[in-house]
Design a protein around this motif. Structure first.
Motif, PDB file in Angstrom:
ATOM      1  N   GLU A   1       0.827  -1.212   0.000  1.00 10.53           N
ATOM      2  CA  GLU A   1       0.000   0.000   0.000  1.00 10.53           C
ATOM      3  C   GLU A   1       0.858   1.258   0.000  1.00 10.53           C
ATOM      4  O   GLU A   1       0.589   2.208  -0.748  1.00 10.53           O
ATOM      5  N   THR A   2       1.906   1.271   0.791  1.00 13.29           N
ATOM      6  CA  THR A   2       2.804   2.429   0.849  1.00 13.29           C
ATOM      7  C   THR A   2       3.497   2.644  -0.490  1.00 13.29           C
ATOM      8  O   THR A   2       3.598   3.775  -0.977  1.00 13.29           O
ATOM      9  N   ALA A   3       3.961   1.582  -1.109  1.00  9.66           N
ATOM     10  CA  ALA A   3       4.627   1.693  -2.417  1.00  9.66           C
ATOM     11  C   ALA A   3       3.659   2.191  -3.479  1.00  9.66           C
ATOM     12  O   ALA A   3       4.009   3.027  -4.321  1.00  9.66           O
ATOM     13  N   ARG A   4       2.426   1.694  -3.448  1.00 10.83           N
ATOM     14  CA  ARG A   4       1.407   2.117  -4.421  1.00 10.83           C
ATOM     15  C   ARG A   4       1.110   3.612  -4.282  1.00 10.83           C
ATOM     16  O   ARG A   4       1.063   4.347  -5.273  1.00 10.83           O
ATOM     17  N   GLU A   5       0.926   4.057  -3.050  1.00 11.39           N
ATOM     18  CA  GLU A   5       0.604   5.469  -2.827  1.00 11.39           C
ATOM     19  C   GLU A   5       1.762   6.382  -3.210  1.00 11.39           C
ATOM     20  O   GLU A   5       1.556   7.461  -3.757  1.00 11.39           O
ATOM     21  N   ALA A   6       2.981   5.969  -2.942  1.00 11.59           N
ATOM     22  CA  ALA A   6       4.143   6.781  -3.307  1.00 11.59           C
ATOM     23  C   ALA A   6       4.282   6.891  -4.819  1.00 11.59           C
ATOM     24  O   ALA A   6       4.564   7.974  -5.358  1.00 11.59           O
TER      25      ALA A   6
ATOM     26  N   SER B   1      -0.581  13.838   2.253  1.00 17.01           N
ATOM     27  CA  SER B   1      -0.814  13.672   3.695  1.00 17.01           C
ATOM     28  C   SER B   1      -0.887  12.198   4.064  1.00 17.01           C
ATOM     29  O   SER B   1      -0.434  11.790   5.130  1.00 17.01           O
ATOM     30  N   ARG B   2      -1.428  11.368   3.168  1.00 18.63           N
ATOM     31  CA  ARG B   2      -1.467   9.923   3.440  1.00 18.63           C
ATOM     32  C   ARG B   2      -0.073   9.319   3.389  1.00 18.63           C
ATOM     33  O   ARG B   2       0.269   8.442   4.185  1.00 18.63           O
ATOM     34  N   VAL B   3       0.749   9.793   2.440  1.00 23.08           N
ATOM     35  CA  VAL B   3       2.107   9.264   2.335  1.00 23.08           C
ATOM     36  C   VAL B   3       2.954   9.740   3.517  1.00 23.08           C
ATOM     37  O   VAL B   3       3.800   9.007   4.012  1.00 23.08           O
ATOM     38  N   LYS B   4       2.690  10.966   3.976  1.00 22.56           N
ATOM     39  CA  LYS B   4       3.413  11.454   5.156  1.00 22.56           C
ATOM     40  C   LYS B   4       3.053  10.646   6.393  1.00 22.56           C
ATOM     41  O   LYS B   4       3.835  10.558   7.325  1.00 22.56           O
ATOM     42  N   ALA B   5       1.871  10.075   6.391  1.00 23.24           N
ATOM     43  CA  ALA B   5       1.459   9.222   7.509  1.00 23.24           C
ATOM     44  C   ALA B   5       2.089   7.838   7.393  1.00 23.24           C
ATOM     45  O   ALA B   5       1.903   6.999   8.262  1.00 23.24           O
ATOM     46  N   ALA B   6       2.838   7.605   6.330  1.00 21.53           N
ATOM     47  CA  ALA B   6       3.465   6.301   6.118  1.00 21.53           C
ATOM     48  C   ALA B   6       4.432   5.918   7.233  1.00 21.53           C
ATOM     49  O   ALA B   6       4.551   4.733   7.543  1.00 21.53           O
ATOM     50  N   PRO B   7       5.167   6.865   7.865  1.00 20.45           N
ATOM     51  CA  PRO B   7       6.014   6.433   8.983  1.00 20.45           C
ATOM     52  C   PRO B   7       5.233   5.702  10.061  1.00 20.45           C
ATOM     53  O   PRO B   7       5.745   4.786  10.686  1.00 20.45           O
ATOM     54  N   ARG B   8       3.982   6.085  10.243  1.00 24.47           N
ATOM     55  CA  ARG B   8       3.149   5.373  11.204  1.00 24.47           C
ATOM     56  C   ARG B   8       2.956   3.932  10.749  1.00 24.47           C
ATOM     57  O   ARG B   8       3.043   2.983  11.522  1.00 24.47           O
TER      58      ARG B   8
END
Length: 145
Positions: free
Chosen positions: A16-21, A56-63
């Protein structure tokens, strides 16, 4: 069973993180190409809002990364506990009691520490005194003849 569920969640979060980035990168390029074209102002605004939302969703990726790390640690702990649970006996702990330090040795240690502290202090004071009171050769101006 729990380890499998955690592993599946971990890979799901990574995908999911890779897709959003990747999507954010694609939209950013598109937004950049629209700049400077007055006839695309409405589309530019909509796309800018979409990029801001996705950013903002990608910035929340560290979580999500912390959650993935936590899942990895938990799965490792579960694997270790299952291995430990299969062993029937525990490793024996040390059976020798600790020996206390003799009083004479403690006294000698204190005296040695005090002597070392005193001699180091005297050495530093001596170096400072040498620097302070040393006579440096002075240059005399060349005489005019």
């Amino acid at each position: 069973m729990e380890a499998e569920r955690l592993s599946a969640r971990q890979s799901e979060l990574a995908a999911e993180t890779a897709r959003e980035a990747a999507e954010l990168q694609r939209l950013g390029l598109r937004l950049e190409s629209m700049e400077g074209n007055p006839h695309l102002v409405q589309q530019h605004r909509r796309l800018a809002a979409e990029v801001a939302r996705l950013a903002s969703r990608v910035k929340a990726a560290p979580r999500a990364l912390r959650e993935r790390r936590r899942a990895r640690v938990l799965s490792g702990a579960l694997a270790r506990s299952s291995l430990r649970g299969s062993a029937t006996t525990r490793a024996p702990t040390s059976t020798t009691p600790p020996n206390p330090v003799p009083l004479a040795q403690m006294r000698f240690g204190r005296v040695a520490e005090l002597r070392a502290a005193f001699s180091l202090s005297m050495l530093l004071i001596g170096v400072v005194a040498l620097i302070q009171f040393a006579r440096w050769p002075t240059r005399r101006p060349a005489s005019c003849s």
